[in-house]
Design a protein around this motif. Structure first.
Motif, PDB file in Angstrom:
ATOM      1  N   ASP A 136       0.830  -1.211   0.000  1.00 32.64           N
ATOM      2  CA  ASP A 136       0.000   0.000   0.000  1.00 32.64           C
ATOM      3  C   ASP A 136       0.863   1.260   0.000  1.00 32.64           C
ATOM      4  O   ASP A 136       0.494   2.265  -0.620  1.00 32.64           O
TER       5      ASP A 136
ATOM      6  N   ARG B 109      -5.565   7.659  -6.132  1.00 35.54           N
ATOM      7  CA  ARG B 109      -6.460   6.942  -7.051  1.00 35.54           C
ATOM      8  C   ARG B 109      -7.243   7.911  -7.930  1.00 35.54           C
ATOM      9  O   ARG B 109      -7.776   7.521  -8.963  1.00 35.54           O
TER      10      ARG B 109
ATOM     11  N   ASP C 154      -2.429  -0.716  -5.766  1.00 30.96           N
ATOM     12  CA  ASP C 154      -1.805  -2.042  -5.803  1.00 30.96           C
ATOM     13  C   ASP C 154      -2.897  -3.086  -6.043  1.00 30.96           C
ATOM     14  O   ASP C 154      -4.042  -2.920  -5.615  1.00 30.96           O
TER      15      ASP C 154
HETATM   16 MG   LIG Z   1      -4.107  -1.233  -1.562  1.00 29.06          MG
END
Ligand SMILES: [Mg+2]
Length: 317
Positions: free
Chosen positions: A72, A143, A208
């Motif tokens: 992460d 994101r 990820d």
């Molecule tokens: Mg993640």
């Protein structure tokens, strides 16, 4: 000294000379974040017999727990600094804890992060690892940064985690070499931290791949209010997967299997040439698609919609 306090001794080590001003042993740790950096922080809890077999090798379980959390940090473009551990154990089993701490510190040494706090309690086996890292504010790969016209890339190979599970639970048979490779990918996932450092100045968004490409890419699409098209024939597959299954199964593993811990990232047109150059020079990534208007993830195999198993759809919102 109680048995759990004794157990805690396995998690103490010298942290002097690092960014840890005060380490394990006081009420809190005191940590010095590098100047001008933001703190990136993420926590994961792994439950016995849900996320790992309770009777599994404690060294591998520890390594996997830390690496999964570090993935992460990689997805955010952060450099690992510290982590904390909350360990719940059914009993104070010293042999188990000793092996667990060996695996934990091996991974910590590999990726350059320091254990700065923790807790041990009695109960059903569970492991919570919280990782902390630093990132330059303008380099964080959120994101929400993908835009129409960006190209879509993924690091490494996809589907190995799902294929490994199929081998481990006996539903497929493979040769020894493939079996070794796949179980290595499952028990020792490699957080793509170095690759993320190279990409952070160039990528517009990243995540990820922990729950499967389509599901995780769906999070980028949602956060960025865009759609993505994945060209299935371009998906990077390991030679182990190519050997052990036919194409529809290979593609399903790569699209919807979890536990790959690769990075899925988008690149704006202005940076595409530079990323393609890095790939030509050996950067471990593949262009698998593009970002478009709309919503959800659309999969196409040689110009035809490709149905993702279990959903009945060729797109995933
Ligand atoms: Mg993640």
């Amino acid at each position: 000294m109680g048995e759990f306090e004794l157990i805690n001794q396995y998690f103490k080590r010298d942290t002097s000379g690092s960014s840890v001003v005060l380490g394990v042993g006081d009420d809190c740790s005191l940590l010095q974040l590098p100047a001008e950096k933001q703190l990136a922080i993420s926590v994961d809890t792994l439950l016995a017999d849900v996320h790992f077999p309770a009777d599994g090798d404690p060294e591998a379980i520890a390594e996997r727990a830390l690496c999964v959390s570090l993935s992460d940090l990689a997805a955010m473009g952060a450099k690992p600094l510290w982590f904390t551990l909350a360990l719940t154990l059914p009993e104070a089993n010293e042999a188990w804890v000793s092996a667990f701490s060996r695996g934990l510190f091996r991974a910590a040494n590999t990726y350059g992060c320091e254990l700065v706090g923790g807790d041990t309690t009695r109960g059903p086996l569970s492991i919570s690892v919280q990782v902390m890292g630093s990132v330059e504010p303008h380099l964080a790969m959120k994101r929400s940064g993908a835009a129409v016209g960006d190209l879509l890339f993924v690091s490494g190979t996809l589907g190995d985690g799902a294929a490994a599970l199929a081998v481990l639970n006996g539903s497929i048979k493979v040769d020894d070499e493939s079996s070794q490779y796949l179980s290595g990918r499952y028990y020792h996932p490699e957080p793509r931290l170095a690759l993320a450092q190279t990409l952070a100045p160039l990528a517009s968004a990243a995540i990820d791949v922990s729950d499967g490409l389509v599901a995780d890419l769906g999070h980028i699409c949602k956060a960025s209010s865009v759609a993505a098209t994945v060209f299935v024939e371009r998906l990077p597959l390991s030679s182990a997967i190519l050997k052990c299954a036919a194409t529809p199964q290979q593609y399903q593993w790569a699209l919807s299997g979890g536990d790959d811990y690769q990075l899925c990232f988008t690149v704006a047109p202005a940076n595409i040439a530079q990323v393609e150059q890095l790939i030509a020079a050996g950067l471990d990534a593949t262009n698998i698609g593009e970002i478009t208007e709309g919503k959800g993830v659309h999969c196409r195999l040689i110009d035809h919609p490709f149905e993702i198993e279990g959903t009945g759809y060729n797109h995933f919102d």
